[in-house]
Design a protein around this motif. Structure first.
Motif, mmCIF file in Angstrom:
data_model
loop_
_atom_site.group_PDB
_atom_site.id
_atom_site.type_symbol
_atom_site.label_atom_id
_atom_site.label_comp_id
_atom_site.label_asym_id
_atom_site.label_seq_id
_atom_site.Cartn_x
_atom_site.Cartn_y
_atom_site.Cartn_z
ATOM 1 N N ALA A 298 22.670 21.014 -14.947
ATOM 2 C CA ALA A 298 23.888 21.693 -14.512
ATOM 3 C C ALA A 298 23.625 23.173 -14.249
ATOM 4 O O ALA A 298 24.145 23.750 -13.283
ATOM 5 C CB ALA A 298 24.986 21.516 -15.557
ATOM 6 N N GLU A 299 22.809 23.812 -15.084
ATOM 7 C CA GLU A 299 22.491 25.227 -14.893
ATOM 8 C C GLU A 299 21.664 25.426 -13.625
ATOM 9 O O GLU A 299 21.896 26.378 -12.863
ATOM 10 C CB GLU A 299 21.726 25.755 -16.107
ATOM 11 N N ALA B 175 17.349 27.711 -20.794
ATOM 12 C CA ALA B 175 16.855 29.049 -20.451
ATOM 13 C C ALA B 175 15.640 28.979 -19.536
ATOM 14 O O ALA B 175 15.527 29.753 -18.576
ATOM 15 C CB ALA B 175 16.521 29.823 -21.723
ATOM 16 N N TYR B 176 14.731 28.070 -19.828
ATOM 17 C CA TYR B 176 13.523 27.961 -18.996
ATOM 18 C C TYR B 176 13.841 27.381 -17.621
ATOM 19 O O TYR B 176 13.240 27.781 -16.613
ATOM 20 C CB TYR B 176 12.447 27.147 -19.708
ATOM 21 N N VAL B 177 14.769 26.448 -17.557
ATOM 22 C CA VAL B 177 15.182 25.924 -16.258
ATOM 23 C C VAL B 177 15.815 27.028 -15.418
ATOM 24 O O VAL B 177 15.535 27.168 -14.222
ATOM 25 C CB VAL B 177 16.140 24.731 -16.431
ATOM 26 N N ALA B 178 16.635 27.855 -16.025
ATOM 27 C CA ALA B 178 17.239 28.976 -15.301
ATOM 28 C C ALA B 178 16.171 29.940 -14.794
ATOM 29 O O ALA B 178 16.226 30.419 -13.649
ATOM 30 C CB ALA B 178 18.220 29.709 -16.209
ATOM 31 N N ARG B 179 15.168 30.189 -15.630
ATOM 32 C CA ARG B 179 14.081 31.089 -15.236
ATOM 33 C C ARG B 179 13.337 30.551 -14.027
ATOM 34 O O ARG B 179 13.096 31.275 -13.046
ATOM 35 C CB ARG B 179 13.127 31.254 -16.420
ATOM 36 N N GLU B 180 12.958 29.276 -14.058
ATOM 37 C CA GLU B 180 12.195 28.710 -12.950
ATOM 38 C C GLU B 180 13.063 28.506 -11.715
ATOM 39 O O GLU B 180 12.569 28.573 -10.589
ATOM 40 C CB GLU B 180 11.536 27.399 -13.385
ATOM 41 N N ALA B 181 14.354 28.274 -11.904
ATOM 42 C CA ALA B 181 15.256 28.175 -10.755
ATOM 43 C C ALA B 181 15.293 29.493 -9.990
ATOM 44 O O ALA B 181 15.364 29.518 -8.753
ATOM 45 C CB ALA B 181 16.655 27.781 -11.207
#
Length: 370
Positions: free
Chosen positions: A185-186, A144-150
Motif C-alpha cells: 500500500a505504501e 520503511a524500506y519499501v518506501a525508500r526503494e520506491a
C-alpha cells in the motif's frame, strides 16, 4: 543523431501484433525519432539517407535482469558496461532491472546503452537470500524500506517473497501478511508497483491478496492460484532460462536440504505446464531472463523460445518481449515521434522466434549501434 542524417527503413515494420494492421512497409528516422511520413529533402541529395531493409521489431525488453550484479554482489562500472552492451547486442534495448545493489544511474547518461527501469535493491528477510544482494531486514522495517526503494527506483520495488527456511529445510514465505500488505500500500501511495521473487506454492495467494502487481518466476502457480492471478490481473515473468538451472541447484543442496531439493526438482519438472496454464487463463506473461546473477546477459531470444516451448503462440511470445512488454512498462514502441529504438532481422520472427538470436541491425536512439 545528426538531424541532417536520415534512416529509411524498408521491408516489414512490425508495429504491433495484428498481422494486418500491425505491419507497415516503411519507416523513417530523423533526429533520432520515428516518423512514417517521408521527410523533406530525403532522396534529393540535400540530406544523407541510409537505407536498411528487413523485418523490424521494437527494441526487445528483458523485464527481469540485473545490471551491475554478478553471483557475488555488486560489480564495477566496466563489468556493468559489458553487461549492458551484451543486452544491446542481443536486441534488448529496454531493461527492467529487478534488483541490484550497484548504483547504475550513470547508464542513463550513455546514449549508446539500453534504457533501464530500476526496482532499486532487493528487500529480503535476514539471512533469507543470496549474500551481498539485498537489504536484509525484519518485518517491522518492511514498510520503511519499501518506501525508500520506491523513491530510489523507477516505479518498481522488488521483494524476496520466499527462500529456503533452514528450520524447515524447504522453501518458505518471508513476510507476514499484515506487514506486506502495508508495504505494498505504501509503494502504491508513492506511485511504485511491487514485484516479488517467488518459487513456492503457498507464498503466492497472500501476496496477490495483499495487492502485489507482479510475481517473478511464479513456479508455484497451481490450479487453485491461477484463477486468482487472472482475476486480479497480476503479471508473471517466468524466467524459464533460469528455472532450467533448478536441477543443478537441487543436486548441490541434496545432502543438506533434501526436502528443498525434491521441491525444486518438482517445480522444474512442471515448469512448461505451469506457464502454459497461466497464459491460457489470461494471466499477463512477460519475458525476463534473470541475467546478471549466475546467468550471462543476452538471453532474451532464448527466453522467448522457452515461452513458445511452454505452449504460448509465437506472436504472443514476441509481444511478451516487445509491444506488450513496452506497454506494460509504460514505454513506447514503433510509434510516430517515439525514440527510434528497434531491431532488424533477415527473416520474419513471427514465423520462427529463433530469428531473434541473429539481429542484422540494432538501432538505439536513432543510431545504428550493432
Amino acid at each position: 543523431m545528426d538531424d541532417s542524417a536520415v534512416l529509411h527503413i524498408k521491408g516489414r515494420i512490425l508495429v504491433g501484433p495484428d498481422p494486418l494492421s500491425g505491419v507497415r512497409d516503411e519507416m523513417w528516422v530523423v533526429g533520432g525519432r520515428i516518423t512514417f511520413d517521408r521527410p523533406a529533402g530525403a532522396g534529393t541529395g540535400t540530406r544523407d539517407v541510409t537505407s536498411i531493409t528487413g523485418w523490424v521489431l521494437p527494441g526487445l525488453v528483458d523485464a527481469h535482469c540485473h545490471v551491475g550484479l554478478d553471483a557475488h554482489g555488486a560489480v564495477d562500472a566496466s563489468t556493468t558496461e559489458k553487461q549492458a552492451l551484451t543486452e544491446r547486442e542481443a536486441g534488448a534495448l529496454l531493461l527492467r532491472d529487478a534488483g541490484s545493489p550497484a548504483d547504475t544511474r550513470w547508464i542513463d547518461d550513455r546514449e549508446d546503452l539500453p534504457r533501464v527501469i530500476r526496482a532499486g535493491r532487493h528487500i529480503a528477510r535476514t539471512r533469507r537470500y543470496i549474500r551481498n544482494y539485498a537489504h536484509e531486514i525484519e518485518p517491522e522495517d518492511l514498510v520503511a524500506y519499501v518506501a525508500r526503494e520506491a523513491r530510489r527506483g523507477d516505479g518498481w520495488v522488488k521483494l524476496v517473497g520466499d527462500w529456503i527456511d533452514r528450520e524447515t529445510g524447504d522453501l518458505g514465505a518471508c513476510w507476514p501478511r499484515g506487514e506486506v500488505e502495508a508495504a505494498i500500500a505504501e509503494a502504491h501511495r508513492l506511485g511504485a508497483r511491487v514485484t516479488a521473487h517467488c518459487f513456492a506454492e503457498e507464498t503466492l495467494a497472500p501476496l496477490v491478496e495483499a495487492g502485489i502487481d507482479c510475481i517473478e518466476h511464479a513456479t508455484g502457480l497451481t490450479e487453485e492460484t491461477i484463477p486468482l492471478f487472472a482475476e486480479r490481473g497480476v503479471a508473471i515473468v517466468p524466467t524459464l532460462v533460469n528455472i532450467a538451472t533448478f536441477p543443478r541447484l537441487a543436486d548441490g543442496g541434496e545432502k543438506k536440504f533434501p526436502r528443498w531439493s525434491d521441491h525444486m526438482r518438482r517445480l522444474h519438472a512442471r515448469r512448461y505446464e505451469t506457464v502454459g496454464a497461466a497464459y491460457d487463463a489470461g494471466i499477463p506473461v512477460y519475458v525476463g531472463t534473470d541475467a546478471g546473477g549466475s546467468l550471462p546477459h543476452g538471453l532474451v531470444g532464448q527466453e522467448v523460445a522457452e515461452l513458445v516451448k511452454a505452449g504460448i503462440p509465437a506472436a504472443a511470445a514476441l509481444s511478451a518481449a516487445s509491444w506488450g512488454a513496452r506497454a506494460w512498462l509504460g514505454r513506447p514502441g514503433l510509434e510516430e515521434g517515439a525514440s527510434a529504438d528497434f531491431v532488424v532481422y533477415d527473416e520474419d520472427p513471427r514465423a520462427d522466434v529463433r530469428v531473434l538470436g541473429a539481429p542484422r541491425r540494432v538501432v538505439l536512439r536513432g543510431s545504428v549501434v550493432a
